[in-house]
Design a protein around this motif. Structure first.
Motif, PDB file in Angstrom:
ATOM      1  N   VAL A  99      41.205  46.579  53.625  1.00 51.48           N
ATOM      2  CA  VAL A  99      42.043  45.495  52.893  1.00 51.48           C
ATOM      3  C   VAL A  99      42.118  44.396  53.871  1.00 51.48           C
ATOM      4  CG1 VAL A  99      44.032  44.593  52.032  1.00 51.48           C
ATOM      5  CG2 VAL A  99      43.288  46.822  51.212  1.00 51.48           C
ATOM      6  N   LEU A 103      40.108  40.513  53.259  1.00 52.26           N
ATOM      7  CA  LEU A 103      40.742  39.527  52.995  1.00 52.26           C
ATOM      8  C   LEU A 103      40.274  38.330  54.230  1.00 52.26           C
ATOM      9  CD1 LEU A 103      44.772  40.702  53.103  1.00 52.26           C
ATOM     10  CD2 LEU A 103      43.314  39.227  51.351  1.00 52.26           C
ATOM     11  N   ASN A 106      36.745  36.944  53.082  1.00 50.67           N
ATOM     12  CA  ASN A 106      37.109  36.577  51.876  1.00 50.67           C
ATOM     13  C   ASN A 106      36.889  35.109  51.629  1.00 50.67           C
ATOM     14  OD1 ASN A 106      37.347  36.766  48.812  1.00 50.67           O
ATOM     15  ND2 ASN A 106      39.345  36.427  48.916  1.00 50.67           N
ATOM     16  N   LEU A 110      38.314  41.297  45.624  1.00 52.87           N
ATOM     17  CA  LEU A 110      39.072  40.127  45.880  1.00 52.87           C
ATOM     18  C   LEU A 110      38.215  38.643  45.286  1.00 52.87           C
ATOM     19  CD1 LEU A 110      40.050  40.244  49.462  1.00 52.87           C
ATOM     20  CD2 LEU A 110      41.595  40.399  47.419  1.00 52.87           C
ATOM     21  N   MET A 115      39.547  37.545  42.077  1.00 51.88           N
ATOM     22  CA  MET A 115      40.954  36.734  41.855  1.00 51.88           C
ATOM     23  C   MET A 115      41.137  35.679  41.192  1.00 51.88           C
ATOM     24  SD  MET A 115      43.418  38.598  44.401  1.00 51.88           S
ATOM     25  CE  MET A 115      44.641  37.515  44.404  1.00 51.88           C
ATOM     26  N   ARG A 126      41.677  32.364  41.164  1.00 51.92           N
ATOM     27  CA  ARG A 126      41.929  31.189  42.084  1.00 51.92           C
ATOM     28  C   ARG A 126      43.000  30.211  41.736  1.00 51.92           C
ATOM     29  NH1 ARG A 126      39.791  31.192  47.090  1.00 51.92           N
ATOM     30  NH2 ARG A 126      38.859  33.194  46.992  1.00 51.92           N
ATOM     31  N   LEU A 155      46.393  31.343  42.582  1.00 53.31           N
ATOM     32  CA  LEU A 155      46.632  31.251  44.127  1.00 53.31           C
ATOM     33  C   LEU A 155      46.977  29.886  44.355  1.00 53.31           C
ATOM     34  CD1 LEU A 155      43.878  33.466  45.666  1.00 53.31           C
ATOM     35  CD2 LEU A 155      46.226  33.926  45.963  1.00 53.31           C
ATOM     36  N   GLN A 173      52.238  35.721  48.978  1.00 53.20           N
ATOM     37  CA  GLN A 173      50.997  35.780  48.143  1.00 53.20           C
ATOM     38  C   GLN A 173      50.293  37.328  48.504  1.00 53.20           C
ATOM     39  OE1 GLN A 173      47.971  32.843  49.547  1.00 53.20           O
ATOM     40  NE2 GLN A 173      48.756  31.610  47.807  1.00 53.20           N
ATOM     41  N   PHE A 174      50.537  37.817  49.565  1.00 53.34           N
ATOM     42  CA  PHE A 174      49.812  39.289  49.742  1.00 53.34           C
ATOM     43  C   PHE A 174      50.740  40.258  49.089  1.00 53.34           C
ATOM     44  CE2 PHE A 174      49.521  43.092  52.453  1.00 53.34           C
ATOM     45  CZ  PHE A 174      48.225  43.078  52.571  1.00 53.34           C
ATOM     46  N   TYR A 200      47.969  39.715  45.700  1.00 57.02           N
ATOM     47  CA  TYR A 200      46.781  40.427  46.465  1.00 57.02           C
ATOM     48  C   TYR A 200      46.911  42.096  46.090  1.00 57.02           C
ATOM     49  CZ  TYR A 200      44.749  36.535  48.488  1.00 57.02           C
ATOM     50  OH  TYR A 200      44.202  35.168  49.036  1.00 57.02           O
ATOM     51  N   HIS A 259      46.694  43.169  42.730  1.00 50.45           N
ATOM     52  CA  HIS A 259      45.253  43.001  42.263  1.00 50.45           C
ATOM     53  C   HIS A 259      44.504  44.060  42.766  1.00 50.45           C
ATOM     54  CE1 HIS A 259      41.667  40.903  40.794  1.00 50.45           C
ATOM     55  NE2 HIS A 259      41.169  41.399  41.985  1.00 50.45           N
ATOM     56  N   LEU A 260      44.566  44.554  43.822  1.00 45.25           N
ATOM     57  CA  LEU A 260      43.885  45.610  44.641  1.00 45.25           C
ATOM     58  C   LEU A 260      44.191  46.769  44.081  1.00 45.25           C
ATOM     59  CD1 LEU A 260      43.712  44.134  48.480  1.00 45.25           C
ATOM     60  CD2 LEU A 260      41.584  44.210  46.759  1.00 45.25           C
TER      61      LEU A 260
END
Lengths: 276, 286
Positions: free
Chosen positions: B84, B88, B91, B174, B177, B179, B182, B195-196, B200, B203-204
């Motif tokens: 991960v 990140l 990404n 990722l 995701m 955008r 975000l 955010q993480f 994230y 989503h993961l």
């Protein structure tokens, strides 16, 4: 997204960090590749030599001494044939489940995956005995059969999840226009499914090429694949790093390069399309 | 009538897989109840559950289970966490992303026997190995990895192989995701950690499930790495269930005990499998 902020300090830091991580992870492999072109003395030099004049001597010697070509041939034969057979068996099943929805499709898929949960050792003794009885020990045929069967569940899964994405309307339209089943499969479905077949085949090829458990236990000098050849270098008397590296280099280079080109398909395949 | 064609199409796959499952299973059960030495295949006496008793009371047995679980847990933990983080990192735009990707993914395509020998000789060799050189550079005493921390060494090799796989899956995930979401969260003043945590990680979730599942399948039967490096030793320090059964079958030629062990491995795999199938099943329903 706005791109004006691309070349910022953060961009530079991120680039350096990413390159650092990537090089660190790649280092063992890069080191192996460098060592393959060194002499034995350079290979174990302390401190390690980063700059040297490369030699191809190791490759020649590996070829001459260990019948590299025989093993490479077995690797190609077993991985290619098991992939082809696997596709031939898996594709119709995946097609049936994706286009003729049945009540038990999901159960069947789960059952197939569960056979994959049986670790290979669980079948070691019986398969060994069967191979022995049918005189297939140390014969590539045994590996072809085993590879085909052990990759089959994953192949059905991959193909199923990709076939499911093909709109059924296209096939129905063809049927309306009076296409026979065979025409429908060959002229409409096959072109649409080519990508799925390719990515499934790719993965199967990588898995079979790298498979070591069955190769080590069912084959030796005649039927062995490159994985067997390399394992043969694990004995202490075979400790010649440069030659080991050259042999390893030749064993992995085709499939690593192959992997670089097929990353995208592999992700789709390996995750059964669940990750996009 | 309408079901004839699909059944016909599925028949080859279902029947071959059924045979692949049932024949070895029945044979294994039979072998596990007799005294069966591969060197004297003609002498086979029924001995009931003796093989099971022997396998279960073997002092290596507990160690092998612990090692199997340690290996599974550690490798999955390492690959998911670092996967991960690396995903990140790469990404966002960076210089030479294509090449970075290629470097990152390469170890996954290296065959396990090469992986094992590469680490054993070139990285972990206590005299000439790269690690030893680094240790000396920092003034430390090099350690003999494979004898002093054998299981950890195997974990390191296997993680090296599977980290790229996890990274690749997470990178792909990722990229899909949202955008705008975000951006919006940034506008609202969310920092990276928020955010993480809230964007994230949810989503993961699905890709973590996939990674864990695939790794479970392949890591339960890690073999080549152990076979080519430590040989399960020293003692049983790096023997997993797969290697223990192999040892009984093809090194001790005791196919009876090995079969008892194999059945045990099947049970173990199925316990792990039940969890896995629940997880995947949930994910497939969408």
């Amino acid at each position: 997204m706005a791109r004006q902020s691309t070349y910022t300090p953060a961009y530079a830091v991120r680039s350096v960090a990413a390159w650092g991580v990537a090089l660190l992870l790649f280092f063992p492999l890069g080191w192996l590749m460098l060592t393959a072109f060194k002499t034995e003395l350079q290979a174990i030099a302390v401190p390690p030599e980063l700059f040297f004049s490369p030699t191809l001597e190791n490759f020649h010697e590996v070829n001459e001494r260990s019948d590299y070509l025989q093993y490479a041939k077995n690797s190609v034969i077993t991985s290619v044939l098991s992939t082809i057979f696997g596709l031939m068996i898996a594709a119709p099943a995946a097609y049936a489940m994706a286009f003729f929805k049945g009540k038990h499709d999901k159960d069947i898929l789960m059952w197939m995956l569960s056979t994959k949960m049986m670790p290979a050792v669980g079948a070691l003794v019986p398969v060994y005995v069967l191979a022995q009885k049918s005189h297939l020990l140390d014969n590539p045929i045994a590996l072809i059969i085993v590879f085909t069967l052990s990759n089959l569940p994953i192949m059905v899964w991959m193909l199923y999840s990709q076939f499911k994405e093909i709109p059924r309307e296209i096939l129905e339209a063809a049927r309306m226009d009076g296409a026979t089943l065979w025409q429908e499969a060959r002229l409409v479905l096959l072109p649409l499914a080519m990508g799925s077949l390719a990515s499934t085949g790719l993965l199967c090829l990588v898995l079979s090429w790298n498979e070591a458990f069955w190769s080590l236990n069912l084959t030796a000098a005649n039927g062995g694949t490159l994985a067997t050849l390399i394992a043969g270098y694990s004995s202490p008397e075979g400790l010649f790093w440069a030659k080991l590296s050259a042999a390893s280099f030749m064993a992995i280079a085709p499939i690593v390069v192959f992997g670089w080109f097929s990353q995208k398909q592999l992700v789709q395949g390996l995750t059964f399309g669940a990750v996009k | 009538m309408k079901r004839t064609l699909p059944r016909l199409l599925m028949a080859p796959a279902v029947s071959t897989l059924f045979l692949w499952m049932i024949v070895p299973l029945v044979m294994t059960i039979y072998f596990s109840l007799i005294q069966f030495n591969l060197l004297q295949p003609d002498q086979s006496d029924f001995i009931g559950l003796e093989n099971y008793e022997y396998f279960m009371t073997d002092p290596s047995f507990g160690a092998a289970i612990m090692n199997t679980l340690m290996l599974l847990g550690s490798v999955i933990g390492i690959t998911v966490v670092f996967g991960v983080l690396i995903a990140l990192l790469v990404n966002e735009p960076l210089a030479g992303r294509g090449l970075v990707r290629i470097l990152l993914i390469s170890p996954f395509f290296v065959m396990p026997t090469v992986n094992a020998l590469l680490w054993k000789n070139m990285m972990m060799n206590p005299i000439y190995g790269v690690f030893a050189q680094v240790w000396i550079f920092f003034g430390a005493t090099p350690i003999d990895w494979l004898t002093e921390v054998p299981l950890f060494s195997v974990i390191l090799m296997v993680s090296w192989q599977w980290l790229p796989f996890a990274t690749l899956i997470f990178m792909t995930s990722l990229q899909s995701m949202d955008r705008e979401q975000l951006e919006a969260s940034r506008m609202d003043g969310a920092n990276f950690f928020q955010q993480f945590r809230y964007l994230y990680i949810p989503h993961l979730g699905r890709s973590v499930a996939v990674v864990v599942m695939i790794e479970l399948i392949f890591l339960l039967s890690v073999f080549a790495e152990i076979y080519t490096t430590t040989g399960g030793g020293p003692g049983d320090a790096s023997t997993n269930v797969a290697y223990l059964i192999f040892k009984q079958a093809l090194l001790n030629f005791d196919a009876g005990v090995a079969s008892a062990g194999a059945l045990f491995a099947v049970v173990l795999a199925n316990i792990v499998g039940i969890f896995m199938i629940r997880m995947v099943g949930k994910n497939l329903d969408k």
